[in-house]
Design a protein around this motif. Structure first.
Motif, PDB file in Angstrom:
ATOM      1  N   GLY A  90       0.690  -1.145  -0.036  1.00 35.03           N
ATOM      2  CA  GLY A  90      -0.061  -0.039  -0.046  1.00 35.03           C
ATOM      3  C   GLY A  90       0.754   1.270  -0.061  1.00 35.03           C
ATOM      4  N   LEU A  91       1.923   1.399   0.854  1.00 31.00           N
ATOM      5  CA  LEU A  91       2.812   2.393   0.654  1.00 31.00           C
ATOM      6  C   LEU A  91       3.554   2.627  -0.444  1.00 31.00           C
ATOM      7  N   ALA A  92       3.944   1.402  -1.055  1.00 34.09           N
ATOM      8  CA  ALA A  92       4.540   1.499  -2.419  1.00 34.09           C
ATOM      9  C   ALA A  92       3.519   2.188  -3.711  1.00 34.09           C
ATOM     10  N   GLN A  93       2.344   1.794  -3.411  1.00 30.85           N
ATOM     11  CA  GLN A  93       1.370   2.512  -4.133  1.00 30.85           C
ATOM     12  C   GLN A  93       1.097   3.783  -4.152  1.00 30.85           C
ATOM     13  N   LEU A  94       1.049   4.467  -2.952  1.00 29.35           N
ATOM     14  CA  LEU A  94       0.979   5.618  -2.405  1.00 29.35           C
ATOM     15  C   LEU A  94       1.976   6.538  -2.869  1.00 29.35           C
ATOM     16  N   ALA A  95       3.366   5.917  -3.003  1.00 29.26           N
ATOM     17  CA  ALA A  95       4.445   6.512  -3.321  1.00 29.26           C
ATOM     18  C   ALA A  95       4.517   6.648  -5.007  1.00 29.26           C
ATOM     19  N   ALA A  96       3.937   5.744  -5.496  1.00 28.18           N
ATOM     20  CA  ALA A  96       3.997   5.836  -7.056  1.00 28.18           C
ATOM     21  C   ALA A  96       2.814   6.885  -7.624  1.00 28.18           C
ATOM     22  N   ALA A  97       1.974   7.293  -6.739  1.00 26.86           N
ATOM     23  CA  ALA A  97       0.645   8.025  -7.012  1.00 26.86           C
ATOM     24  C   ALA A  97       0.975   9.513  -7.478  1.00 26.86           C
ATOM     25  N   PRO A  98       0.410  10.263  -8.212  1.00 29.70           N
ATOM     26  CA  PRO A  98       1.001  11.361  -8.024  1.00 29.70           C
ATOM     27  C   PRO A  98       0.627  12.054  -7.043  1.00 29.70           C
ATOM     28  N   ALA A  99       1.161  13.324  -6.484  1.00 30.85           N
ATOM     29  CA  ALA A  99       0.739  14.209  -5.454  1.00 30.85           C
ATOM     30  C   ALA A  99      -0.649  14.830  -5.584  1.00 30.85           C
ATOM     31  N   ARG A 100      -1.537  14.611  -4.534  1.00 32.65           N
ATOM     32  CA  ARG A 100      -2.711  15.481  -4.798  1.00 32.65           C
ATOM     33  C   ARG A 100      -2.532  16.904  -4.089  1.00 32.65           C
ATOM     34  N   PRO A 101      -3.246  17.612  -4.726  1.00 27.72           N
ATOM     35  CA  PRO A 101      -3.154  19.183  -4.249  1.00 27.72           C
ATOM     36  C   PRO A 101      -3.837  19.039  -3.006  1.00 27.72           C
ATOM     37  N   VAL A 102      -3.195  20.202  -1.859  1.00 28.41           N
ATOM     38  CA  VAL A 102      -3.763  20.123  -0.795  1.00 28.41           C
ATOM     39  C   VAL A 102      -5.060  21.018  -0.938  1.00 28.41           C
ATOM     40  N   PRO A 103      -6.202  20.516  -0.289  1.00 26.21           N
ATOM     41  CA  PRO A 103      -7.521  21.324  -0.412  1.00 26.21           C
ATOM     42  C   PRO A 103      -7.390  22.574   0.247  1.00 26.21           C
ATOM     43  N   VAL A 104      -7.922  23.605  -0.277  1.00 21.87           N
ATOM     44  CA  VAL A 104      -7.855  24.825   0.384  1.00 21.87           C
ATOM     45  C   VAL A 104      -9.181  25.060   0.739  1.00 21.87           C
ATOM     46  N   ASP A 105      -9.306  25.532   2.399  1.00 25.46           N
ATOM     47  CA  ASP A 105     -10.401  25.603   3.065  1.00 25.46           C
ATOM     48  C   ASP A 105     -11.024  27.114   3.091  1.00 25.46           C
ATOM     49  N   ALA A 106     -12.163  27.513   2.670  1.00 25.00           N
ATOM     50  CA  ALA A 106     -12.889  28.586   2.450  1.00 25.00           C
ATOM     51  C   ALA A 106     -12.396  29.694   3.525  1.00 25.00           C
ATOM     52  N   ARG A 107     -12.034  29.066   4.809  1.00 23.23           N
ATOM     53  CA  ARG A 107     -11.508  30.144   5.867  1.00 23.23           C
ATOM     54  C   ARG A 107     -10.379  30.582   5.387  1.00 23.23           C
ATOM     55  N   VAL A 108      -9.267  29.924   4.737  1.00 23.65           N
ATOM     56  CA  VAL A 108      -8.278  30.219   4.419  1.00 23.65           C
ATOM     57  C   VAL A 108      -8.349  31.402   3.263  1.00 23.65           C
ATOM     58  N   LEU A 109      -8.945  31.114   2.257  1.00 21.70           N
ATOM     59  CA  LEU A 109      -9.394  31.934   1.125  1.00 21.70           C
ATOM     60  C   LEU A 109      -9.904  33.350   1.603  1.00 21.70           C
ATOM     61  N   ASP A 110     -10.967  33.207   2.669  1.00 25.07           N
ATOM     62  CA  ASP A 110     -11.289  34.463   3.261  1.00 25.07           C
ATOM     63  C   ASP A 110     -10.146  35.233   4.077  1.00 25.07           C
ATOM     64  N   LEU A 111      -9.342  34.422   4.852  1.00 24.06           N
ATOM     65  CA  LEU A 111      -8.290  35.305   5.308  1.00 24.06           C
ATOM     66  C   LEU A 111      -7.532  35.849   4.300  1.00 24.06           C
ATOM     67  N   GLU A 112      -7.190  35.305   3.131  1.00 22.21           N
ATOM     68  CA  GLU A 112      -6.340  35.907   2.255  1.00 22.21           C
ATOM     69  C   GLU A 112      -6.834  37.136   1.906  1.00 22.21           C
ATOM     70  N   ALA A 113      -8.236  37.048   1.728  1.00 22.98           N
ATOM     71  CA  ALA A 113      -8.960  38.303   1.093  1.00 22.98           C
ATOM     72  C   ALA A 113      -8.780  39.348   2.027  1.00 22.98           C
ATOM     73  N   ARG A 114      -8.984  38.938   3.449  1.00 26.34           N
ATOM     74  CA  ARG A 114      -8.866  40.045   4.534  1.00 26.34           C
ATOM     75  C   ARG A 114      -7.569  40.689   4.654  1.00 26.34           C
ATOM     76  N   LEU A 115      -6.463  39.605   4.482  1.00 25.30           N
ATOM     77  CA  LEU A 115      -5.148  40.083   4.417  1.00 25.30           C
ATOM     78  C   LEU A 115      -4.771  41.118   3.308  1.00 25.30           C
ATOM     79  N   ALA A 116      -5.430  40.606   2.177  1.00 26.19           N
ATOM     80  CA  ALA A 116      -5.035  41.798   0.821  1.00 26.19           C
ATOM     81  C   ALA A 116      -5.643  43.091   1.008  1.00 26.19           C
ATOM     82  N   ALA A 117      -6.781  42.983   1.857  1.00 27.17           N
ATOM     83  CA  ALA A 117      -7.383  44.263   2.096  1.00 27.17           C
ATOM     84  C   ALA A 117      -6.588  45.052   2.978  1.00 27.17           C
ATOM     85  N   VAL A 118      -5.993  44.337   4.042  1.00 25.96           N
ATOM     86  CA  VAL A 118      -5.226  45.319   5.002  1.00 25.96           C
ATOM     87  C   VAL A 118      -3.688  45.717   4.204  1.00 25.96           C
TER      88      VAL A 118
END
Length: 134
Positions: free
Chosen positions: A65-93
């Motif tokens: 199982g570990l060998a299969q995971l190592a051979a699989a392409p990396a999945r993108p990290v899901p971005v939480d809506a709270r992070v997007l909101d924080l980035e927007a607020r930071l950009a405004a500041v």
């Protein structure tokens, strides 16, 4: 039904979803068995006793199982809506202060801006692909 005492040494492996579920691996040398116990909170909800050859089969399956995971392409990290909101607020500041880094030229950078910048750096580090230290 007989109850075998819990050995003083064992290895806990926590569930990836949260710390309320775990698997405990312990050796029972007197019986010649390896015990896998499944825990929810502080309650054992199931056990599996394995002979050495069965434990070897389990290790083989885990390795495959570990060998299969190592051979699989990396999945993108899901971005939480709270992070997007924080980035927007930071950009405004930052836009209220000026171009990114502009406030650093002044000796009296507002404390709230320093905190926001530090928080944004931590969020970016956590979202960066690749392994990270714990």
């Amino acid at each position: 039904m007989t109850v075998t005492a819990l050995p003083s040494r064992g290895r806990w492996v926590w569930d990836a979803r949260d710390r309320t579920r775990a698997v405990r691996v312990s050796a029972h040398a007197a019986q010649g068995l390896l015990n896998l116990s499944i825990w929810r909170d502080d309650v054992c909800v199931g056990t599996v006793k394995l002979r050495p050859d069965e434990a070897a089969d389990l290790v083989s399956g885990l390795s495959e199982g570990l060998a299969q995971l190592a051979a699989a392409p990396a999945r993108p990290v899901p971005v939480d809506a709270r992070v997007l909101d924080l980035e927007a607020r930071l950009a405004a500041v930052e836009s209220a202060v000026g171009a990114p880094g502009a406030a650093r030229r002044y000796r009296s950078e507002p404390p709230a801006l320093r905190v926001a910048r530090a928080l944004a750096r931590r969020v970016q580090q956590r979202l960066a692909p690749g392994p990270r230290a714990r």
